[in-house]
Design a protein around this motif. Structure first.
Motif, PDB file in Angstrom:
ATOM      1  N   GLN A   1     -12.953   3.873  -0.065  1.00  0.00           N
ATOM      2  CA  GLN A   1     -12.903   5.263  -0.500  1.00  0.00           C
ATOM      3  C   GLN A   1     -14.277   5.905  -0.307  1.00  0.00           C
ATOM      4  O   GLN A   1     -15.140   5.793  -1.179  1.00  0.00           O
ATOM      5  CB  GLN A   1     -12.485   5.354  -1.963  1.00  0.00           C
ATOM      6  CG  GLN A   1     -11.071   4.889  -2.216  1.00  0.00           C
ATOM      7  CD  GLN A   1     -10.701   5.026  -3.674  1.00  0.00           C
ATOM      8  OE1 GLN A   1     -10.750   6.115  -4.231  1.00  0.00           O
ATOM      9  NE2 GLN A   1     -10.334   3.917  -4.290  1.00  0.00           N
TER      10      GLN A   1
ATOM     11  N   TYR B   1      -4.539   5.573  -3.731  1.00  0.00           N
ATOM     12  CA  TYR B   1      -5.412   4.469  -4.155  1.00  0.00           C
ATOM     13  C   TYR B   1      -5.019   3.966  -5.540  1.00  0.00           C
ATOM     14  O   TYR B   1      -4.659   4.755  -6.410  1.00  0.00           O
ATOM     15  CB  TYR B   1      -6.880   4.921  -4.150  1.00  0.00           C
ATOM     16  CG  TYR B   1      -7.387   5.243  -2.762  1.00  0.00           C
ATOM     17  CD1 TYR B   1      -7.687   4.231  -1.863  1.00  0.00           C
ATOM     18  CD2 TYR B   1      -7.555   6.560  -2.362  1.00  0.00           C
ATOM     19  CE1 TYR B   1      -8.154   4.530  -0.591  1.00  0.00           C
ATOM     20  CE2 TYR B   1      -8.016   6.866  -1.082  1.00  0.00           C
ATOM     21  CZ  TYR B   1      -8.308   5.841  -0.213  1.00  0.00           C
ATOM     22  OH  TYR B   1      -8.770   6.136   1.048  1.00  0.00           O
ATOM     23  N   ASP B   2      -5.111   2.655  -5.711  1.00  0.00           N
ATOM     24  CA  ASP B   2      -4.795   2.032  -6.990  1.00  0.00           C
ATOM     25  C   ASP B   2      -5.847   2.318  -8.036  1.00  0.00           C
ATOM     26  O   ASP B   2      -5.587   2.318  -9.216  1.00  0.00           O
ATOM     27  CB  ASP B   2      -4.678   0.517  -6.837  1.00  0.00           C
ATOM     28  CG  ASP B   2      -3.521   0.130  -5.947  1.00  0.00           C
ATOM     29  OD1 ASP B   2      -2.581   0.929  -5.780  1.00  0.00           O
ATOM     30  OD2 ASP B   2      -3.564  -0.987  -5.383  1.00  0.00           O
TER      31      ASP B   2
ATOM     32  N   TYR C   1       0.864  -1.180   0.000  1.00  0.00           N
ATOM     33  CA  TYR C   1       0.000   0.000   0.000  1.00  0.00           C
ATOM     34  C   TYR C   1       0.899   1.228   0.000  1.00  0.00           C
ATOM     35  O   TYR C   1       1.775   1.358   0.861  1.00  0.00           O
ATOM     36  CB  TYR C   1      -0.902   0.014   1.244  1.00  0.00           C
ATOM     37  CG  TYR C   1      -1.922  -1.088   1.243  1.00  0.00           C
ATOM     38  CD1 TYR C   1      -3.124  -0.942   0.566  1.00  0.00           C
ATOM     39  CD2 TYR C   1      -1.680  -2.281   1.906  1.00  0.00           C
ATOM     40  CE1 TYR C   1      -4.072  -1.959   0.547  1.00  0.00           C
ATOM     41  CE2 TYR C   1      -2.616  -3.305   1.894  1.00  0.00           C
ATOM     42  CZ  TYR C   1      -3.800  -3.137   1.214  1.00  0.00           C
ATOM     43  OH  TYR C   1      -4.728  -4.147   1.203  1.00  0.00           O
TER      44      TYR C   1
ATOM     45  N   GLY D   1      -8.674  -0.153   1.531  1.00  0.00           N
ATOM     46  CA  GLY D   1      -8.989   0.410   0.218  1.00  0.00           C
ATOM     47  C   GLY D   1     -10.298   1.166   0.128  1.00  0.00           C
ATOM     48  O   GLY D   1     -10.651   1.682  -0.928  1.00  0.00           O
TER      49      GLY D   1
END
Length: 125
Positions: free
Chosen positions: A101, A123-124, A36, A99
């Motif tokens: 959001q 964030y990916d 992360y 993760g």
């Protein structure tokens, strides 16, 4: 804590399952891993504490490596000497919580403002 050994998965099955259910995770050196990226030290500590809480609640503990702006989480069932359902389930819970959001699900919580002073996780997606 019984004597029954948990089922471990062969590497090909682990890779397939990760690709299907946890695409940001990878199999490397017998561990499933996820890095992360954070915006800095405070965010790194928050990720570590979140993972720690989830691991303690699950009573399944990952290895964690961290630096200023990243945290790597590694899971492998030490007792079973391989990847088990516990690893996949804890990875999924970590992914869900870290993760998350706010604002993307249409709720009242909007997440931090678009201002670098409040940046948190990179964030990916």
């Amino acid at each position: 804590m019984g004597d029954k050994k948990e089922k471990t998965y062969p590497p090909a099955d682990v890779v397939e399952r990760l690709q299907r259910t946890l695409p940001a995770w990878r199999l490397e050196d017998g561990w499933i891993r996820r890095t992360y990226k954070t915006q800095g030290w405070k965010s790194t500590l928050m990720v570590i504490n979140t993972v720690g809480h989830l691991a303690e609640a699950a009573f399944h503990h990952p290895d964690i490596t961290a630096s200023y702006a990243w945290v790597e989480v590694r899971l492998m069932n030490h007792a079973a000497k391989g990847i088990t359902d516990k690893d996949f389930e804890l990875a999924a819970k970590i992914e869900e919580v870290v993760g998350w959001q706010p604002g993307k699900d249409g709720g009242a919580l909007t997440g931090p403002p678009d201002d670098p002073r409040f940046a948190y996780i990179k964030y990916d997606r």
